[in-house]
Write an enzyme that holds these catalytic residues in place. Structure first.
Site, PDB file in Angstrom:
ATOM      1  N   ASP A 303       0.819  -1.205   0.000  1.00 40.59           N
ATOM      2  CA  ASP A 303       0.000   0.000   0.000  1.00 40.59           C
ATOM      3  C   ASP A 303       0.858   1.262   0.000  1.00 40.59           C
ATOM      4  O   ASP A 303       0.323   2.370  -0.077  1.00 40.59           O
ATOM      5  CB  ASP A 303      -0.927   0.010   1.220  1.00 40.59           C
ATOM      6  N   ASP A 350       1.404 -10.490   9.069  1.00 36.17           N
ATOM      7  CA  ASP A 350       1.944  -9.132   9.158  1.00 36.17           C
ATOM      8  C   ASP A 350       3.387  -9.162   8.693  1.00 36.17           C
ATOM      9  O   ASP A 350       4.089 -10.182   8.852  1.00 36.17           O
ATOM     10  CB  ASP A 350       1.842  -8.609  10.586  1.00 36.17           C
ATOM     11  N   ASP A 447     -10.155  -7.738  11.870  1.00 35.88           N
ATOM     12  CA  ASP A 447      -9.931  -9.167  12.038  1.00 35.88           C
ATOM     13  C   ASP A 447     -11.023  -9.822  12.882  1.00 35.88           C
ATOM     14  O   ASP A 447     -11.677 -10.787  12.470  1.00 35.88           O
ATOM     15  CB  ASP A 447      -8.540  -9.421  12.635  1.00 35.88           C
TER      16      ASP A 447
END
Length: 847
Positions: A303, A350, A447
């Protein structure tokens, strides 16, 4: 001295010789006259020896006797004569008696524990056999729980006790708890929970029925505020017992023998503003996961739109997805990637979480066995210290703040089919994920909200608590607080917009598990209330608990005692006693406002990325983040000063209530002191964190000699080894260190940077990407690297935990003063020196 007129020098010398005082003290005659005169007047029958002197007057240094020690002697003699009136020079007899009494008590409880163990073992074995059944409806204690609830209701609502009866009741409950606490098995956990429920429900009923002063507005208002905070804590306690009463302890399921039948997986690594060095190891470890290469597709989801990341992805041989916009942050990034890929399953990591080689081997079997399974979550394990561990110097000594959730609560949720999706180190089945519209974007905790949506559709979840990946913890307290603010805001948003108590699709067990997860983050306001509640009486004269002090003690202490005993037994491996209150106190102010706003305006708030991999080049005190803590500290110090003043105010007669509130304030000060210690940031100058291990390795010198060694630590930049001290190795020498990768030896070029007494530190020399990948496989991606960490923590010992908190609290106060302006620092240290000098006059207990 005037005593010299009444005591002759010969008598003094004779007496001094009998107690074997040093000649140095005799030269300074006047310093001993008062002591000798008082001892002679006391008419002691047994002549004291030098050791008796040291025991009776531990605050006096005989070899450096000062004039002010006369007054210390006088105070201690008055203490011995008036307070400890039975003192004799043969005081060790009392010690023998106390030791004998302790032995009798110890034997009594040993017999009780043996009897309890015999009584519950058979039942516990039965429960263990039945409890491992996966479906909550088959959980055997259902009928037992109904009976217990009926009994608790009768005890709490219909049995008023007198003070005497309450004392007997409290003693009996404590004796039962002490007798079963050491018995192995799950049934003792349930018995301790039942005892805690009895004490806590009686306490809350007593509070509602007997302790509000309805006649005074201030007392009533403040009393009701405290009662609401206590009710919240009671509800969280009950729900936590429900969550953790029977952890499932799920084991991995086996995969089919033929790898061709295994499903395809898309592995997503979302990034935004992280450094490439943070992402690099995760990507390289992902490429080494043991799964058919044609069925595993790895993607960096960027991103941040960085060409450097795209070039690295091409070099590492992984996919790269860049989206044109950034709406909905991480959730939007993942949803964009879902539309670009077609794998049967989606694994999410992550960018700082490094998977081990066996990650899919351990997790995917559950999906093959259960076609209705939509989620498998694994723990978030951290190989770097979080701010609490680093700033308190407790790394790998004190369980990480997240250990309770990932070690126990998630495992308990799994029993009720309520495992939460935690955003990383997890695998999701693509079909159910797309059915709920992808990763949830309505809240900032995408989440947990995604898992809730899938549970509503009847899909199942699973949790494997074995750590099979590891990542970086938050770098600083401010980053840690920022992360928790997002979690708290998001859970409050879910509670407001998609309340688990409402709507269809959830079992009542799932509703309670989700409810407790959300209520946990509403602890900010109750925690602040508890930190200032005793000030209502000490400063405002408001009786927020309108009852006699003895009644308060007899109801409050059993409630606190049994809750701590039960939680210490259940949570002891994952969180030590009292530390939960430190974590809550640090966050209280910062989560109180966002959660309150989210309950009324759930659309407000945005996703914030938690910074990882940063450096702290110098020590400093975070004054901004600690302002609420300092404010609470000053308020409690003011309350303490007022309370002490009232103890000596003859016009104020409610001394017992003052003492109760003073003890409350003292405990608050201890907790706040620890919180201040966490706010004092210590240096973090290593970009590459060391991982402590104990592996057998070998190395070869440039001369061709091979030597065995033990690998003691590794990092992305070097290796630390223990070798035979007789081996000659010099700084700057280049060596080849052989590590093992799935039974295959791999050698890595290093240069020696440190060598002393067999301890060698090396720096890794530059490697190709393929070589770097193999190094990650030999170290961070080893399947057994992280599993031993949790086993290294000691089980909770409440008194030891309290002792460590006392020490950390003192350190926190000292650090705050150390970083204060020089004027404040000098004034405080002078005051401390004065108080230390005054304290030297206090009488001492004889040991």
């Amino acid at each position: 001295m005037f005593v010299a007129r009444f005591v002759s020098p010969d008598l003094l010398r004779q007496f001094s010789g009998s107690i074997q005082l040093p000649e140095l003290a005799l030269k300074n005659r006047h310093t001993l006259l008062l002591l000798c005169f008082l001892i002679l007047l006391a008419g002691t029958r047994v002549m004291p020896t030098r050791s008796d002197w040291e025991r009776a007057f531990p605050q006096i240094d005989l070899n450096h006797f000062r004039f002010s020690d006369n007054f210390r002697l006088l105070i201690q003699l008055c203490w011995l004569a008036l307070i400890k009136q039975n003192f004799t020079w043969q005081q060790w007899h009392l010690t023998r008696h106390l030791r004998a009494i302790n032995q009798v008590i110890s034997r009594f409880f040993t017999v009780c524990r043996r009897f309890s163990a015999t009584a519950v073992t058979a039942i516990d074995d039965q429960l263990e056999g039945q409890g491992v059944k996966r479906t909550a409806n088959h959980f055997i204690p259902d009928s037992l729980l109904y009976i217990v609830l009926i009994v608790l209701t009768i005890l709490c609502l219909t049995v008023p006790f007198s003070i005497t009866a309450q004392i007997v009741f409290v003693v009996v409950l404590a004796a039962v708890a002490a007798s079963v606490r050491g018995v192995k098995g799950r049934l003792p956990n349930m018995l301790l929970i039942i005892l805690s429920l009895i004490a806590s429900c009686r306490y809350l009923w007593w509070r509602y029925s007997s302790t509000i002063n309805w006649d005074k507005d201030l007392d009533m208002m403040l009393g009701l505020v405290l009662l609401m905070a206590e009710t919240y804590s009671w509800m969280v306690l009950i729900l936590s017992y429900f969550q953790t009463i029977w952890p499932l302890n799920r084991t991995p399921e086996t995969l089919p023998d033929d790898p061709k039948t295994w499903p395809s997986i898309d592995l997503f690594i979302p990034t935004y503003n992280e450094e490439l060095d943070v992402v690099r190891a995760t990507v390289l470890a992902a490429t080494a996961i043991d799964w058919p290469k044609d069925k595993l597709n790895i993607y960096i989801l960027d991103d941040g739109k960085r060409d450097l990341f795209q070039a690295f992805a091409e070099q590492a041989g992984v996919g790269y997805i860049r989206r044109p916009t950034n709406e909905h942050a991480k959730a939007g990034n993942l949803n964009h990637a879902l539309k670009q890929t077609r794998g049967d399953y989606v694994a999410i990591f992550d960018c700082d979480h490094i998977p081990t080689r066996a990650f899919f081997q351990v997790t995917m079997g559950a999906f093959v066995k259960d076609p209705n399974l939509a989620l498998v979550q694994t723990p978030h394990h951290f190989f770097s210290p979080d701010p609490f561990e680093r700033n308190l110097s407790r790394f790998r000594q004190l369980p990480n703040e997240g250990n309770l959730f990932y070690g126990l609560i998630q495992d308990g949720n799994d029993m009720w089919d309520a495992t939460f999706f935690c955003g990383s180190c997890a695998i999701l089945r693509r079909g159910p994920l797309e059915e709920v519209g992808g990763v949830a974007v309505e809240t900032v905790t995408e989440d947990a909200h995604t898992a809730l949506k899938m549970h509503r559709l009847g899909y199942r979840s699973a949790y494997l608590k074995e750590p099979i990946s590891a990542g970086l913890a938050t770098d600083s307290l401010s980053a840690h607080v920022g992360q928790r603010i997002r979690w708290a805001r998001g859970m409050a948003q879910i509670f407001r917009t998609d309340n688990p108590l409402l709507g269809k699709g959830l079992s009542w067990q799932q509703r309670l598990c989700y409810l407790n997860g959300m209520m946990h983050f509403l602890s900010g306001i109750p925690r602040l209330i508890f930190m200032i509640a005793p000030l209502a009486f000490l400063i405002l004269d408001a009786y927020i608990i309108y009852a006699p002090a003895i009644a308060i003690v007899l109801f409050v202490l059993p409630h606190m005692f049994h809750a701590n005993v039960a939680n210490s037994r259940i949570q002891g491996q994952y969180r030590h006693s009292f530390w939960g209150e430190v974590y809550e106190t640090v966050l209280a102010w910062y989560i109180a406002i966002p959660t309150t706003v989210a309950l009324f305006a759930p659309g407000r708030g945005r996703f914030n990325v938690t910074a990882k991999g940063g450096l702290i080049d110098k020590r400093f005190f975070d004054w901004d983040i600690s302002k609420p803590i300092i404010g609470l500290l000053l308020l409690n110090l003011l309350g303490f000063a007022v309370g002490v003043y009232r103890l000596f105010d003859y016009q104020f007669t409610d001394t017992t209530t003052v003492l109760v509130n003073l003890f409350w304030v003292i405990y608050n000060l201890i907790v706040l002191g620890v919180a201040l210690a966490v706010a004092a940031e210590e240096k973090q100058v290593r970009m590459a964190h060391r991982i402590d291990v104990n592996y057998p390795v070998s190395f070869m010198t440039t001369s061709g000699h091979h030597y065995p060694a033990t690998l003691k630590d590794f990092s992305f930049s070097g290796l630390g080894m223990q070798i035979d001290p007789a081996i000659e190795i010099q700084l700057g020498d280049e060596i080849l260190v052989a590590l093992e990768r799935y039974g295959i030896k791999e050698s890595f070029r290093c240069v020696v940077r440190f060598s002393r007494d067999g301890v060698v530190g090396t720096q890794l020399l530059p490697m190709t990407m393929e070589k770097e990948k193999r190094f990650v496989q030999c170290t961070f991606a080893r399947s057994d690297t992280w599993s031993k960490w949790q086993q290294a923590y000691e089980h909770d010992k409440p008194l030891e935990s309290l002792k460590s908190m006392l020490y950390a609290s003192a350190v926190g106060i000292r650090k705050m003063i150390e970083f204060s302006p020089s004027v404040i620092r000098v004034a405080v240290f002078k005051w401390v020196d004065m108080m230390r000098n005054l304290a030297s006059y206090r009488p001492r207990w004889i040991v």
